[in-house]
Design an enzyme around this catalytic site. Sequence first.
Site, PDB file in Angstrom:
ATOM      1  N   HIS A 292      91.565  98.037 -93.314  1.00  0.00           N
ATOM      2  CA  HIS A 292      92.705  97.682 -93.104  1.00  0.00           C
ATOM      3  C   HIS A 292      92.616  96.905 -91.598  1.00  0.00           C
ATOM      4  O   HIS A 292      91.841  97.443 -90.691  1.00  0.00           O
ATOM      5  CB  HIS A 292      93.565  98.846 -92.666  1.00  0.00           C
ATOM      6  CG  HIS A 292      94.100  99.177 -94.245  1.00  0.00           C
ATOM      7  ND1 HIS A 292      95.406  98.881 -94.878  1.00  0.00           N
ATOM      8  CD2 HIS A 292      93.481 100.274 -95.033  1.00  0.00           C
ATOM      9  CE1 HIS A 292      95.335  99.762 -95.955  1.00  0.00           C
ATOM     10  NE2 HIS A 292      94.245 100.523 -95.987  1.00  0.00           N
ATOM     11  N   HIS A 335      96.597 109.283 -90.438  1.00  0.00           N
ATOM     12  CA  HIS A 335      96.923 108.700 -89.152  1.00  0.00           C
ATOM     13  C   HIS A 335      97.475 109.681 -88.309  1.00  0.00           C
ATOM     14  O   HIS A 335      98.219 110.627 -88.547  1.00  0.00           O
ATOM     15  CB  HIS A 335      97.689 107.591 -89.127  1.00  0.00           C
ATOM     16  CG  HIS A 335      97.880 106.795 -87.860  1.00  0.00           C
ATOM     17  ND1 HIS A 335      98.647 105.730 -87.604  1.00  0.00           N
ATOM     18  CD2 HIS A 335      96.795 106.566 -87.020  1.00  0.00           C
ATOM     19  CE1 HIS A 335      98.462 105.236 -86.599  1.00  0.00           C
ATOM     20  NE2 HIS A 335      97.128 105.483 -85.885  1.00  0.00           N
ATOM     21  N   GLU A 341     106.475 107.237 -84.704  1.00  0.00           N
ATOM     22  CA  GLU A 341     107.038 106.202 -85.770  1.00  0.00           C
ATOM     23  C   GLU A 341     108.389 106.639 -86.648  1.00  0.00           C
ATOM     24  O   GLU A 341     108.267 107.868 -87.393  1.00  0.00           O
ATOM     25  CB  GLU A 341     105.891 106.187 -86.883  1.00  0.00           C
ATOM     26  CG  GLU A 341     104.750 105.419 -86.067  1.00  0.00           C
ATOM     27  CD  GLU A 341     103.531 105.394 -87.429  1.00  0.00           C
ATOM     28  OE1 GLU A 341     103.814 105.634 -88.400  1.00  0.00           O
ATOM     29  OE2 GLU A 341     102.483 105.137 -86.431  1.00  0.00           O
ATOM     30  N   TYR A 350     108.668 102.749-101.219  1.00  0.00           N
ATOM     31  CA  TYR A 350     107.467 102.563-100.073  1.00  0.00           C
ATOM     32  C   TYR A 350     106.088 102.809-100.900  1.00  0.00           C
ATOM     33  O   TYR A 350     106.092 104.025-101.571  1.00  0.00           O
ATOM     34  CB  TYR A 350     107.813 103.245 -98.937  1.00  0.00           C
ATOM     35  CG  TYR A 350     106.490 103.230 -97.590  1.00  0.00           C
ATOM     36  CD1 TYR A 350     105.916 102.108 -97.580  1.00  0.00           C
ATOM     37  CD2 TYR A 350     106.099 104.632 -97.225  1.00  0.00           C
ATOM     38  CE1 TYR A 350     105.061 101.919 -96.551  1.00  0.00           C
ATOM     39  CE2 TYR A 350     105.088 104.412 -96.172  1.00  0.00           C
ATOM     40  CZ  TYR A 350     104.561 103.143 -95.866  1.00  0.00           C
ATOM     41  OH  TYR A 350     103.830 103.247 -95.058  1.00  0.00           O
ATOM     42  N   HIS A 365     107.621 110.329 -87.562  1.00  0.00           N
ATOM     43  CA  HIS A 365     106.611 111.122 -87.209  1.00  0.00           C
ATOM     44  C   HIS A 365     106.353 110.887 -85.957  1.00  0.00           C
ATOM     45  O   HIS A 365     106.014 109.763 -85.520  1.00  0.00           O
ATOM     46  CB  HIS A 365     105.397 110.360 -88.118  1.00  0.00           C
ATOM     47  CG  HIS A 365     105.413 110.371 -89.570  1.00  0.00           C
ATOM     48  ND1 HIS A 365     105.327 109.190 -90.401  1.00  0.00           N
ATOM     49  CD2 HIS A 365     106.042 111.306 -90.496  1.00  0.00           C
ATOM     50  CE1 HIS A 365     105.683 109.478 -91.736  1.00  0.00           C
ATOM     51  NE2 HIS A 365     105.917 110.918 -91.600  1.00  0.00           N
ATOM     52  N   HIS A 371     100.334 111.955 -90.444  1.00  0.00           N
ATOM     53  CA  HIS A 371     101.069 111.566 -91.362  1.00  0.00           C
ATOM     54  C   HIS A 371     100.252 110.529 -92.456  1.00  0.00           C
ATOM     55  O   HIS A 371      99.259 110.223 -91.830  1.00  0.00           O
ATOM     56  CB  HIS A 371     102.110 110.853 -91.033  1.00  0.00           C
ATOM     57  CG  HIS A 371     101.957 109.704 -90.049  1.00  0.00           C
ATOM     58  ND1 HIS A 371     101.685 109.957 -88.574  1.00  0.00           N
ATOM     59  CD2 HIS A 371     101.828 108.415 -90.037  1.00  0.00           C
ATOM     60  CE1 HIS A 371     101.673 108.955 -88.266  1.00  0.00           C
ATOM     61  NE2 HIS A 371     101.508 108.003 -88.841  1.00  0.00           N
TER      62      HIS A 371
END
Length: 450
Positions: A292, A335, A341, A350, A365, A371
């Site tokens: 990513h 993460h 966030e 989602y 978060h 998360h």
Amino acid sequence: MAELKYISGFGNECASEDPRCPGALPEGQNNPQVCPYNLYAEQLSGSAFTCPRSTNKRSWLYRILPSVSHKPFESIDQGHVTHNWDEVDPDPNQLRWKPFEIPKTSQKKVDFVSGLHTLCGAGDVKSNNGLAIHIFLCNTSMGNRCFYNSDGDFLIVPQKGKLLIYTEFGKMLVQPNEICVIQRGMRFSIDVFEETRGYILEVYGVHFELPDLGPIGANGLANPRDFLIPVAWYEDRQVPGGYTVINKYQGKLFAAKQDVSPFNVVAWHGNYTPYKYNLENFMVINSVAFDHADPSIFTVLTAKSVRPGVAVADFVIFPPRWGVADKTFRPPYYHRNCMSEFMGLIKGHYEAKQGGFLPGGGSLHSSMTPHGPDADCFEKASKAKLAPERIADGTMVSKLNARLWQPWGSPTLLRGVAAFVFLQRQREGVRRGECVSLCVYMPVCVCTHP
């Protein structure tokens, strides 16, 4: 409704005059002794006079009456708007909200201002350093009321129902999957056509900018030409009984009366304007080999802090796109982040959380709180055949990344988490330890109560 017209470009020096008054813009100067049509010249400054040209924001407005033509401001009920992050204790737990319930018109009429609810925030509104996240829930138009914010900029994200926004610069129609920014000090009023809901990111003391592209080059992400600015439009309207101007100043609400509509600007020029943007125009950057890229590649707008590379807040989206990464776990990775966030779902599902996270709801978060995808998503993605695939078709997720860096000390990160939920619970006298209706029930409720 006649189709509205716009000027294209982000941060441009623009000029516009209502076609009903040709020649309303003065030639060659800003403040002539007598303006065309006997209008009043008024400057709206969005930055200090001495800011460098690259960051200097101001517009000149030519109006039928100056905006100073109002009676004194008086404090009014604050509703669900707050700026005091010390009213509740910090909570690092992952939090999620069900879709926020919109009041029924048959029960109570609620307009944009009375339907504002503060969810969380950080910093100090009085020193113009920080941010807040609000939800708006409304079912009626503002009528003879307008609002302006002395504290900061509003980035408005409608989730349900379109907004017809009257501003001193003209009119904008903003629909779900679009956003708009109403910058500090700009008066506006909102008409709605149904029960309406959305998200607001407010930043204090700074303005939103396009992110730097670095090695991406000259093109990509949100392109400047796709931002739209309203053209001049005015109404010369007396208001029997008075027009109400509502001001948010140092986190508190005040109201003043005046005899005329504030939308009496016949012409304007400058680079300090409201604007809108269609999220479908976002040019997505993504990995085409493996792994990513970080989610910063999905940044639409950023509000920079004084610390290089660190934003007060970023507005990020996860739009429809192709997934082609090989040998890769394709959903968002697990993460922990120095940024907090807040996520809102405009439409669809989602990819990392198929259940529980619904359109019109939200999740938070906080800084360094773990998360990532739920168990079902992890199992499915770990076994999936890695062919090219479309991701998030019919979906649009907005994410508000926030980190407040205070120059005089350590960072304060989204203190007062879930302020609206917990403060409302305290007001209604519900026992501690009991879930409120906004909680989402997962295998374990994500709202952790002491």
